[in-house]
Design a protein around this motif. Structure first.
Motif, mmCIF file in Angstrom:
data_model
loop_
_atom_site.group_PDB
_atom_site.id
_atom_site.type_symbol
_atom_site.label_atom_id
_atom_site.label_comp_id
_atom_site.label_asym_id
_atom_site.label_seq_id
_atom_site.Cartn_x
_atom_site.Cartn_y
_atom_site.Cartn_z
ATOM 1 N N PHE A 152 8.553 35.150 61.160
ATOM 2 C CA PHE A 152 8.951 35.476 62.278
ATOM 3 C C PHE A 152 10.581 35.775 62.117
ATOM 4 C CE2 PHE A 152 5.319 32.867 63.793
ATOM 5 C CZ PHE A 152 4.717 33.727 64.641
ATOM 6 N N ARG A 153 10.715 36.825 62.797
ATOM 7 C CA ARG A 153 12.032 37.466 62.774
ATOM 8 C C ARG A 153 12.990 37.144 63.792
ATOM 9 N NH1 ARG A 153 11.368 41.632 58.791
ATOM 10 N NH2 ARG A 153 13.429 42.399 59.026
ATOM 11 N N ASN A 154 14.280 36.774 63.531
ATOM 12 C CA ASN A 154 15.248 36.424 64.100
ATOM 13 C C ASN A 154 16.688 37.290 63.969
ATOM 14 O OD1 ASN A 154 14.235 33.919 65.485
ATOM 15 N ND2 ASN A 154 13.888 33.569 63.466
ATOM 16 N N LEU A 155 17.463 37.396 64.914
ATOM 17 C CA LEU A 155 18.493 38.274 65.273
ATOM 18 C C LEU A 155 19.641 37.695 64.739
ATOM 19 C CD1 LEU A 155 18.767 41.027 66.841
ATOM 20 C CD2 LEU A 155 19.821 39.857 68.638
ATOM 21 N N THR A 156 20.600 38.318 64.015
ATOM 22 C CA THR A 156 21.914 37.981 63.678
ATOM 23 C C THR A 156 23.025 38.990 63.887
ATOM 24 O OG1 THR A 156 22.038 38.553 61.306
ATOM 25 C CG2 THR A 156 21.188 36.524 61.438
ATOM 26 N N ASN A 157 24.237 38.804 64.136
ATOM 27 C CA ASN A 157 25.192 39.866 64.341
ATOM 28 C C ASN A 157 26.528 39.216 64.265
ATOM 29 O OD1 ASN A 157 26.831 40.326 67.140
ATOM 30 N ND2 ASN A 157 25.044 38.898 67.608
ATOM 31 N N ASN A 158 27.694 40.122 64.131
ATOM 32 C CA ASN A 158 28.845 39.610 64.194
ATOM 33 C C ASN A 158 29.962 39.700 65.526
ATOM 34 O OD1 ASN A 158 30.069 38.497 62.241
ATOM 35 N ND2 ASN A 158 30.279 40.275 60.808
ATOM 36 N N LYS A 159 29.108 40.164 66.456
ATOM 37 C CA LYS A 159 29.929 40.688 67.602
ATOM 38 C C LYS A 159 30.138 39.430 68.880
ATOM 39 C CE LYS A 159 31.176 45.225 68.260
ATOM 40 N NZ LYS A 159 30.912 46.456 68.967
ATOM 41 N N ARG A 160 28.975 38.964 69.054
ATOM 42 C CA ARG A 160 28.831 38.015 70.015
ATOM 43 C C ARG A 160 27.378 37.309 70.021
ATOM 44 N NH1 ARG A 160 27.296 42.730 73.100
ATOM 45 N NH2 ARG A 160 29.417 43.692 72.858
ATOM 46 N N ALA A 161 27.556 36.099 70.793
ATOM 47 C CA ALA A 161 26.112 35.274 70.579
ATOM 48 C C ALA A 161 25.682 36.027 71.790
ATOM 49 C CB ALA A 161 26.627 33.934 71.322
ATOM 50 N N VAL A 162 24.150 36.273 71.357
ATOM 51 C CA VAL A 162 23.254 37.251 72.430
ATOM 52 C C VAL A 162 22.489 35.962 73.202
ATOM 53 C CG1 VAL A 162 21.417 38.633 72.532
ATOM 54 C CG2 VAL A 162 23.094 39.232 70.697
ATOM 55 N N VAL A 227 28.330 36.885 56.134
ATOM 56 C CA VAL A 227 28.818 38.318 56.621
ATOM 57 C C VAL A 227 28.436 38.142 58.163
ATOM 58 C CG1 VAL A 227 29.360 39.554 54.605
ATOM 59 C CG2 VAL A 227 26.872 39.309 55.639
ATOM 60 N N GLN A 228 27.622 37.064 58.514
ATOM 61 C CA GLN A 228 27.320 37.100 60.060
ATOM 62 C C GLN A 228 27.535 35.861 60.660
ATOM 63 O OE1 GLN A 228 24.258 39.901 61.198
ATOM 64 N NE2 GLN A 228 26.405 40.514 60.431
ATOM 65 N N LYS A 229 27.963 35.960 62.048
ATOM 66 C CA LYS A 229 28.450 34.884 62.593
ATOM 67 C C LYS A 229 27.388 34.307 63.589
ATOM 68 C CE LYS A 229 31.434 31.746 64.302
ATOM 69 N NZ LYS A 229 31.741 30.658 63.520
ATOM 70 N N TYR A 230 26.757 35.174 64.317
ATOM 71 C CA TYR A 230 25.988 34.484 65.351
ATOM 72 C C TYR A 230 24.446 34.629 64.942
ATOM 73 C CZ TYR A 230 30.399 35.282 67.781
ATOM 74 O OH TYR A 230 31.597 35.041 68.179
ATOM 75 N N LEU A 231 23.515 33.629 65.269
ATOM 76 C CA LEU A 231 22.054 33.802 65.025
ATOM 77 C C LEU A 231 21.531 33.379 66.444
ATOM 78 C CD1 LEU A 231 20.352 32.399 61.947
ATOM 79 C CD2 LEU A 231 19.352 32.363 64.271
ATOM 80 N N THR A 232 20.708 34.357 66.750
ATOM 81 C CA THR A 232 19.816 34.083 68.083
ATOM 82 C C THR A 232 18.505 33.830 67.461
ATOM 83 O OG1 THR A 232 21.472 35.402 69.254
ATOM 84 C CG2 THR A 232 19.401 34.990 70.403
ATOM 85 N N VAL A 233 17.897 32.940 68.097
ATOM 86 C CA VAL A 233 16.332 32.569 67.876
ATOM 87 C C VAL A 233 15.629 33.349 68.677
ATOM 88 C CG1 VAL A 233 14.662 30.939 67.871
ATOM 89 C CG2 VAL A 233 17.116 30.192 67.099
ATOM 90 N N THR A 234 15.118 34.426 68.313
ATOM 91 C CA THR A 234 14.164 35.163 69.013
ATOM 92 C C THR A 234 12.611 35.503 68.746
ATOM 93 O OG1 THR A 234 14.669 37.096 67.453
ATOM 94 C CG2 THR A 234 16.023 36.895 69.661
ATOM 95 N N ASN A 235 12.504 35.091 67.511
ATOM 96 C CA ASN A 235 10.996 35.071 66.899
ATOM 97 C C ASN A 235 10.284 36.474 67.380
ATOM 98 O OD1 ASN A 235 10.791 32.599 65.423
ATOM 99 N ND2 ASN A 235 11.037 31.615 67.339
ATOM 100 N N HIS A 236 10.913 37.544 67.442
ATOM 101 C CA HIS A 236 10.409 38.596 68.184
ATOM 102 C C HIS A 236 9.201 39.230 67.586
ATOM 103 C CE1 HIS A 236 13.887 39.905 65.725
ATOM 104 N NE2 HIS A 236 12.929 40.994 65.670
#
Ligand code: TF8
Length: 337
Positions: A152-162, A227-236
């Protein structure tokens, strides 16, 4: 029984044994199989390739040797697929999502929120629908052996918490080179850019992109937490891997050699799924410990995401064919019972 008869019987059965062993031995030739994969050796993918190699060697009495090459050193998924089709490489494992340009039916697995859990995925992928989609590869010069779990895929990014859909606005998000993934994240409002996995770490590091989405296992093994700060559990979406053989190569193998590869592939599948799930269960805590800021979406936000994404179902169905779409939905419903 006379001594003569006993000797004769023993001689005959020994001869039969020698003959059948001889036949097997003759049917298995010394071979070197180049097996490429995209993640590194210490990933769930690397561990399962290693197990596959050991099983092939054992079952062939050491005659068939698998030369495993990870970290995309033989090329990206797309490059390896072409090498298999041309017969320049024997085997690989990679995401089904990167095969859609070759076999359009593979896009069925890219349907957002298709499976609710791993059990449903196993039942459908290992059942008649999974086999049917896999068999479509043959006319394109590839033989699929088994599906492994990417996850299951989850989202990471460096800008802001989603925390909500709107937080995706203007986030430059790397997606797999695949039309459904591109469409999905455009629909969600991100600035989606397709890029090969082999170029992803550098793209994140140099901030050419802000984020990406992958299972926990990969975020950990590929060190995306660096290299990534935020992880959002999406399981999209649930992402399968598929073990492939060059059809040119496969057709030149004896039945006994094909059986060695198929049996080892099934063993590697069972090992890989178990290993991946065990790792995934611990990975989130590890990613937090490495400094990632993790958040879950509220049920309301998850539903908004689901609803938005359901807008692309019609185009997936049109691309894979209405019959396959319906069959898959029925198989999922059955697995859910
Ligand atoms: C991706 C995929 C990859 C896999 C791997 C290279 O994001 O999830 O991790 O295809 O086999 O590109």
């Amino acid at each position: 029984m006379t001594t003569f008869r006993r000797t004769l019987l023993a001689a005959v059965s020994a001869a039969t044994l020698v003959a059948s062993f001889g036949a097997i031995a003759q049917d298995i030739k010394p071979r070197i199989i180049r097996f490429g994969y995209g993640l590194n050796e210490v990933s769930n993918q690397g561990r399962a390739v290693k197990l596959f190699a050991e099983e092939v060697e054992k079952a062939s009495g050491g005659k068939m040797k698998v030369r495993a090459v990870g970290a995309a050193a033989l090329g990206s998924d797309a490059q390896m697929q072409q090498a298999l089709i041309g017969g320049a490489q024997e085997m690989m494992v990679g995401s089904t999502a990167t095969l859609v340009g070759i076999t359009k039916e593979m896009a069925i697995w890219d349907t957002p929120f298709l499976f609710n859990n791993a059990k449903e995925a196993d039942v459908v992928l290992d059942g008649p629908v999974g086999q049917k989609v896999m068999d479509k590869l043959q006319e394109k010069g590839l033989v699929g052996l088994v599906y492994w779990e990417n996850g299951f895929r989850n989202l990471t990014n460096n800008k802001r918490a989603v925390n909500k859909l709107e937080d995706l606005d203007s986030i430059k998000l790397r997606v797999m080179p695949n039309p459904v993934f591109l469409e999905s994240f455009k629909t969600l409002g991100a600035n989606a850019v397709p890029l090969s996995f082999s170029e992803l770490f550098t793209a994140l590091e140099t901030k050419a992109v802000d984020g990406q989405e992958n299972p926990y296992n990969t975020i950990l093994s590929s060190k995306f937490y660096e290299v990534q700060k935020y992880l959002t559990v999406t399981n999209h979406v649930y992402s399968p891997w598929i073990v492939l053989v060059s059809k040119k190569y496969w057709d030149g193998l004896s039945k006994a050699e094909q059986k060695v590869l198929l049996d080892a592939a099934v063993k590697s599948r069972d090992f890989e799924r178990k290993d991946t799930r065990e790792e995934a269960a611990k990975a989130l805590a590890e990613l937090k410990a490495k400094g990632m800021q993790v958040n879950e979406l509220t049920p309301t936000e998850t539903n908004r995401m689901r609803e938005k994404l359901s807008a692309i179902n019609a185009s997936i169905a049109a691309n894979v064919g209405e019959a396959l779409w319906k069959e898959t939905q029925a198989a999922v419903a059955q697995a859910r019972k």
